[in-house]
Design an enzyme around this catalytic site. Structure first.
Site, PDB file in Angstrom:
ATOM      1  N   GLU A  81       0.887  -1.172   0.000  1.00 14.13           N
ATOM      2  CA  GLU A  81       0.000   0.000   0.000  1.00 14.13           C
ATOM      3  C   GLU A  81       0.912   1.205   0.000  1.00 14.13           C
ATOM      4  OE1 GLU A  81      -1.515   3.093   1.536  1.00 14.13           O
ATOM      5  OE2 GLU A  81      -2.338   1.907   3.197  1.00 14.13           O
ATOM      6  N   CYS A  83      -2.120   8.390   4.248  1.00  8.65           N
ATOM      7  CA  CYS A  83      -2.189   7.977   2.848  1.00  8.65           C
ATOM      8  C   CYS A  83      -3.505   8.448   2.240  1.00  8.65           C
ATOM      9  CB  CYS A  83      -2.028   6.480   2.713  1.00  8.65           C
ATOM     10  SG  CYS A  83      -2.955   5.577   3.918  1.00  8.65           S
TER      11      CYS A  83
HETATM   12  P1  NAP Z   1       9.262   3.716   3.613  1.00  6.84           P
HETATM   13  O1  NAP Z   1      10.446   4.563   3.552  1.00  6.84           O
HETATM   14  O2  NAP Z   1       8.834   3.061   2.356  1.00  6.84           O
HETATM   15  O3  NAP Z   1       9.523   2.596   4.727  1.00  6.84           O
HETATM   16  C1  NAP Z   1       8.552   1.628   5.096  1.00  6.84           C
HETATM   17  C2  NAP Z   1       9.276   0.389   5.610  1.00  6.84           C
HETATM   18  O4  NAP Z   1       9.856  -0.305   4.513  1.00  6.84           O
HETATM   19  C3  NAP Z   1      10.429   0.710   6.542  1.00  6.84           C
HETATM   20  O5  NAP Z   1      10.506  -0.290   7.531  1.00  6.84           O
HETATM   21  C4  NAP Z   1      11.636   0.663   5.641  1.00  6.84           C
HETATM   22  O6  NAP Z   1      12.817   0.296   6.306  1.00  6.84           O
HETATM   23  C5  NAP Z   1      11.270  -0.433   4.671  1.00  6.84           C
HETATM   24  N1  NAP Z   1      11.899  -0.227   3.376  1.00  6.84           N
HETATM   25  C6  NAP Z   1      11.681   0.810   2.530  1.00  6.84           C
HETATM   26  N2  NAP Z   1      12.392   0.637   1.409  1.00  6.84           N
HETATM   27  C7  NAP Z   1      13.070  -0.515   1.548  1.00  6.84           C
HETATM   28  C8  NAP Z   1      13.978  -1.234   0.718  1.00  6.84           C
HETATM   29  N3  NAP Z   1      14.335  -0.758  -0.469  1.00  6.84           N
HETATM   30  N4  NAP Z   1      14.475  -2.391   1.167  1.00  6.84           N
HETATM   31  C9  NAP Z   1      14.128  -2.876   2.369  1.00  6.84           C
HETATM   32  N5  NAP Z   1      13.282  -2.242   3.215  1.00  6.84           N
HETATM   33  C10 NAP Z   1      12.752  -1.084   2.805  1.00  6.84           C
HETATM   34  O7  NAP Z   1       7.998   4.488   4.167  1.00  6.84           O
HETATM   35  P2  NAP Z   1       7.856   5.423   5.442  1.00  6.84           P
HETATM   36  O8  NAP Z   1       9.132   5.516   6.208  1.00  6.84           O
HETATM   37  O9  NAP Z   1       6.666   4.958   6.163  1.00  6.84           O
HETATM   38  O10 NAP Z   1       7.520   6.840   4.836  1.00  6.84           O
HETATM   39  C11 NAP Z   1       8.268   7.446   3.844  1.00  6.84           C
HETATM   40  C12 NAP Z   1       7.379   7.895   2.715  1.00  6.84           C
HETATM   41  O11 NAP Z   1       6.418   6.899   2.393  1.00  6.84           O
HETATM   42  C13 NAP Z   1       6.553   9.116   3.009  1.00  6.84           C
HETATM   43  O12 NAP Z   1       7.234  10.290   2.744  1.00  6.84           O
HETATM   44  C14 NAP Z   1       5.355   8.907   2.117  1.00  6.84           C
HETATM   45  O13 NAP Z   1       5.606   9.421   0.836  1.00  6.84           O
HETATM   46  C15 NAP Z   1       5.178   7.456   2.020  1.00  6.84           C
HETATM   47  N6  NAP Z   1       4.145   6.897   2.906  1.00  6.84           N
HETATM   48  C16 NAP Z   1       3.006   6.415   2.380  1.00  6.84           C
HETATM   49  C17 NAP Z   1       2.084   5.816   3.214  1.00  6.84           C
HETATM   50  C18 NAP Z   1       0.829   5.220   2.713  1.00  6.84           C
HETATM   51  O14 NAP Z   1       0.060   4.737   3.513  1.00  6.84           O
HETATM   52  N7  NAP Z   1       0.577   5.177   1.454  1.00  6.84           N
HETATM   53  C19 NAP Z   1       2.299   5.704   4.562  1.00  6.84           C
HETATM   54  C20 NAP Z   1       3.472   6.186   5.066  1.00  6.84           C
HETATM   55  C21 NAP Z   1       4.387   6.762   4.215  1.00  6.84           C
HETATM   56  P3  NAP Z   1      13.878   1.412   6.736  1.00  6.84           P
HETATM   57  O15 NAP Z   1      13.153   2.447   7.511  1.00  6.84           O
HETATM   58  O16 NAP Z   1      14.857   0.620   7.534  1.00  6.84           O
HETATM   59  O17 NAP Z   1      14.424   1.923   5.439  1.00  6.84           O
END
Ligand code: NAP
Length: 511
Positions: A250, A285
């Site tokens: 998601e 989101c």
């Molecule tokens: P994220 O950076 O995608 O991280 C979510 C989880 O996935 C974290 O535990 C992260 O680990 C892991 N992860 C991300 N990329 C990875 C990869 N390439 N390999 C392995 N593990 C990976 O999301 P976030 O920290 O929640 O938020 C960052 C951005 O996501 C926001 O700025 C926003 O744009 C978006 N977001 C969207 C939603 C939604 O519901 N659609 C919700 C929250 C955030 P690490 O932290 O260790 O990297």
């Protein structure tokens, strides 16, 4: 050698918190997946009632540490106490709802076609199908829902309700919250006398261990909530496995809102949109990131009132430095770029990661040609697009990518007159809202929190609501199986007393 550790960050003070959390390594991961595989042998055979008791016990254990959760989660996330309390209640409610689903067993989707031994030219076999748990599930919790979409959040709970062990990759923004909830789940497993391998977690810095988790042959499905970039990297890894597995990601959404004339003139529209944009610093989101209208006097007056209202708003803090930096960079770009008119900004609070709620305007023409407009800006921001006419608005709807939600505001007459727009929106989103804002997702039987790519990687599923359980189950059909070998859901005497589709008709009958 001392184990490597990591700390969490306080977005209000800008300082790291004292507590150290031990980072997992590849050996830990392999051990946890092995434990999960062993636990699956036991857990998949538990009754719905046993799983319901486990989920209710987890709910009780979380309820017993709500003060502890409140203390640590407010420090780690910068979210207000009221928000954390609300999310705790939602998380507990979600556990109890899935307990009911597990106990009533209706998710098993039992279908029976009885045999026709005298059919000519060939006799027909007895064929019966139902769902079974898929196996150990990896869950990547979200930064923005430290409780309801994290360690004991919707993915974990729906996977456990259907008989699957779960391994959570804890989000580094709220490791104290994670440890508190993980301990509650472990206590519940002990109280229910179930194998500890049903739930475990890893803490990781960098992407290596998360990547190893989704590629591990013992993992049979993945639930992910987070960024488009993270989600698509993990999806790619999963699809390149020797045995590709389901990946339920998601990701982002701008949740377009279409305003018809009556809504533009209604003063309530401005107040409900502004509070939805600024709620929780817009870190949802379902944040309304795009407002679509057709240019008119009513649109211009609406923009003036929205500008006044956003300028009255006081910003909140962002969840972590990466999200803060990304929002600030986006706002700098929007202020500098001629394609946008920055209509107004609210004020910051003194806290370290505080940002200004912001509102910008553009034309339909610019929107249609700009490479970035229509992409998610995570935070308290919304872009108003003023279209020249109905055709331009339709063209925009055709261009817009998959969304979690689409909202329409106006009167029923206007909705009927513009029914083609609603038909277009239905092709793009998992939830169509009338006269409401997209924030606030009810957890229930009919909720769909999903939608076409890039909002999610699996448009035929939902991550909120009871249907979320189906993601972690797979159908098996039994042909001419003896009664003694059939699962309870498919036995002639219907011992679970569930509704089944027998020869095409839903009923609770025995055979
Ligand atoms: P994220 O950076 O995608 O991280 C979510 C989880 O996935 C974290 O535990 C992260 O680990 C892991 N992860 C991300 N990329 C990875 C990869 N390439 N390999 C392995 N593990 C990976 O999301 P976030 O920290 O929640 O938020 C960052 C951005 O996501 C926001 O700025 C926003 O744009 C978006 N977001 C969207 C939603 C939604 O519901 N659609 C919700 C929250 C955030 P690490 O932290 O260790 O990297």
């Amino acid at each position: 050698m001392n184990p490597k550790t990591i700390k969490t960050f306080n977005p209000r003070t800008g300082d790291f918190l004292d507590q150290n959390y031990i980072l997992s390594n590849l050996n830990d991961l392999n051990e946890k997946v092995s434990d999960a595989q062993l636990a699956f042998m036991v857990y998949r055979n538990t009754s719905g009632n046993e799983r319901a008791i486990l989920l209710e016990t987890i709910a009780e254990e979380i309820e017993s540490v709500t003060e502890e959760i409140l203390a640590i989660t407010t420090l780690e996330t910068g979210l207000h106490a009221g928000r954390i309390q609300g999310e705790t209640v939602r998380t507990i409610g979600q556990l109890r709802l899935f307990a009911e689903v597990a106990r009533k067993e209706f998710w098993l989707d039992a279908v029976i076609d009885t045999a026709l031994p005298d059919r000519r030219p060939l006799p027909k076999s007895d064929i019966r199908k139902c769902l079974i748990p898929i196996g150990p599930v990896a869950v990547f919790g979200a930064s923005n829902f430290p409780l309801a979409f994290s360690t004991a959040g919707g993915d974990t709970v729906s996977a456990m309700a259907s008989g699957n062990p779960v391994i959570v990759k804890a989000h580094n923004s709220h490791l104290g919250t994670h440890e508190c909830i993980a301990a509650a789940i472990t206590r519940a497993l002990e109280r229910c006398n179930l194998p500890k391998g049903i739930f475990s977690s890893i803490i990781a810095k960098g992407n290596e261990l998360g990547a190893a988790l989704v590629q591990h042959p013992g993992i049979k499905a993945v639930g992910f909530t987070g960024s488009y970039s993270g989600g698509t990297v993990l999806l790619d890894l999963v699809s390149k496995r020797k045995d590709p597995i389901p990946f339920y990601g998601e990701m982002g959404s701008v949740n377009p809102i279409i305003l018809f004339t009556s809504a533009l003139k209604d003063p309530k529209t401005v107040s409900s949109l502004i509070s939805s944009i600024n709620l929780g610093a817009g870190q949802f989101c379902t944040n309304p990131g795009l407002i679509l209208t057709i240019d008119s006097e009513a649109t211009q007056s609406f923009c003036l009132r929205m500008t006044e209202a956003i300028e009255q708003c006081v910003g909140e803090v962002m969840l972590n430095k990466a999200i803060y930096d990304s929002y600030e960079a986006n706002m700098a770009e929007i202020s500098a770029e001629k394609s946008y008119t920055l209509l107004g900004q609210g004020t910051k609070v003194a806290d370290a990661l505080s940002v200004k709620p912001s509102l910008a305007l553009t034309s339909g023409k610019k929107f249609l040609t700009h490479p970035k407009m229509g992409k998610e800006i995570f935070g308290p921001f919304s872009l108003i697009v003023s279209c020249e006419n109905d055709n331009e608005l339709s063209e925009i709807l055709m261009k817009i990518e998959g969304q979690l939600t689409f909202s329409f505001m106006g009167q029923e007459k206007e909705f009927n007159e513009q029914a083609h727009l609603i038909a277009l929106a239905k092709e793009k989103a998992g939830r169509i809202i009338f006269n409401g804002v997209p924030t606030g997702v009810e957890v229930g039987y009919a909720m769909i929190h999903g939608g076409p790519f890039p909002a999610t990687t699996a448009p035929n599923s939902t991550s909120v609501g009871t249907d979320a359980i189906r993601r972690f189950a797979r159908p098996v059909c039994y042909q001419d199986a003896p009664q003694s070998l059939l699962p309870m859901a498919l036995k002639d005497n219907n011992p679970l007393e569930i509704f089944r589709k027998i020869n095409g008709k839903w009923c609770q009958d025995k055979i």
